[in-house]
Design an enzyme around this catalytic site. Sequence first.
Site, PDB file in Angstrom:
ATOM      1  N   GLY A  12       0.841  -1.202   0.000  1.00 30.62           N
ATOM      2  CA  GLY A  12       0.000   0.000   0.000  1.00 30.62           C
ATOM      3  C   GLY A  12       0.862   1.232   0.000  1.00 30.62           C
ATOM      4  N   GLY A  13       0.273   2.364   0.347  1.00 31.55           N
ATOM      5  CA  GLY A  13       1.010   3.618   0.343  1.00 31.55           C
ATOM      6  C   GLY A  13       1.054   4.240   1.716  1.00 31.55           C
ATOM      7  CG  ASP A  14      -0.201   8.260   2.142  1.00 34.32           C
ATOM      8  OD1 ASP A  14       1.003   8.260   1.829  1.00 34.32           O
ATOM      9  OD2 ASP A  14      -1.026   9.080   1.693  1.00 34.32           O
ATOM     10  CB  THR A  15      -2.567   2.289   4.657  1.00 35.89           C
ATOM     11  OG1 THR A  15      -3.674   3.073   4.207  1.00 35.89           O
ATOM     12  CG2 THR A  15      -3.030   1.363   5.770  1.00 35.89           C
ATOM     13  N   GLY A  16       0.578   1.957   4.746  1.00 28.40           N
ATOM     14  CA  GLY A  16       1.740   1.181   5.142  1.00 28.40           C
ATOM     15  C   GLY A  16       2.684   1.970   6.031  1.00 28.40           C
ATOM     16  CD  GLU A  31       4.697  -4.014  -4.020  1.00 23.54           C
ATOM     17  OE1 GLU A  31       4.452  -3.504  -5.134  1.00 23.54           O
ATOM     18  OE2 GLU A  31       4.337  -5.149  -3.690  1.00 23.54           O
ATOM     19  NE  ARG A  64       2.994  -3.064 -16.082  1.00 24.79           N
ATOM     20  CZ  ARG A  64       4.308  -2.954 -16.127  1.00 24.79           C
ATOM     21  NH1 ARG A  64       5.043  -3.344 -15.098  1.00 24.79           N
ATOM     22  NH2 ARG A  64       4.912  -2.465 -17.185  1.00 24.79           N
ATOM     23  CB  THR A  66       6.801  -2.449 -11.999  1.00 30.87           C
ATOM     24  OG1 THR A  66       5.942  -3.349 -12.720  1.00 30.87           O
ATOM     25  CG2 THR A  66       7.234  -3.081 -10.687  1.00 30.87           C
ATOM     26  CD  GLU A 158       2.430   3.445  -7.420  1.00 31.99           C
ATOM     27  OE1 GLU A 158       2.639   2.406  -8.040  1.00 31.99           O
ATOM     28  OE2 GLU A 158       2.487   3.530  -6.186  1.00 31.99           O
TER      29      GLU A 158
END
Length: 231
Positions: A12-16, A31, A64, A66, A158
Amino acid sequence: MYPIVNCISFTGGDTGIAISKKAGMIPLQMELGGKDACLILEDADLDLTASNIVKGGFSYSGQRCTAVKVVLVMESVANALIDKFKAKVAKLTVGPPEDDCDITPVVTESSANFIEGLVMDAKQKGATFCQEYRREGNLIWPLLLDSIHPDMRIAWEEPFGDINKAILISDAMETGTVQINSAPSQGPDHFPFQGLKDSGIGSQGIPNSINMMTKIKTTVINLPTPSYTMG
């Protein structure tokens, strides 16, 4: 066999990032968000480069982790590369997945709204549109933006050559993976897959993930000192 221990693995993003701040001593494998970039030097094969950018940017409709999102190109070859890229983008088919199109709708309306927000922010701040922006519902046509500056959200957020020069540049980059003469990709499962800074913690890939989620335990056996009888 090593015992399995507690580990947090998250994509994830900010949650991670929020999870990592609360994890304490628990091992982490994260990731997170990334902004995959292509670096183009003056001596690059521009036909091959344009093909890889289109493949890397628009396969799976660009949805995706990448996918190519940023292209940093030397000014002396920028216009020639843009012309070749535009010609290849024009051949992409756009429509529903049941028609086997190259570009299909993103998963939700909120995702489409988010992408449009990035595009409109860039437009308001002076980006050049190499194609007309077009959207129908969740379906967004492929688009290349030129003259992107760091103050534009799309430069950071992203939306889901010569080998010696390439190695020197790779060594200088602070990034998890560098692909030379190809588009970004995760690679085989035994390759490490990781990000640096806010793009991730730890490394994915079968052996790497196993090692992240295991902890070595050492057992030392202290045998009694043998006593000898003199004959």
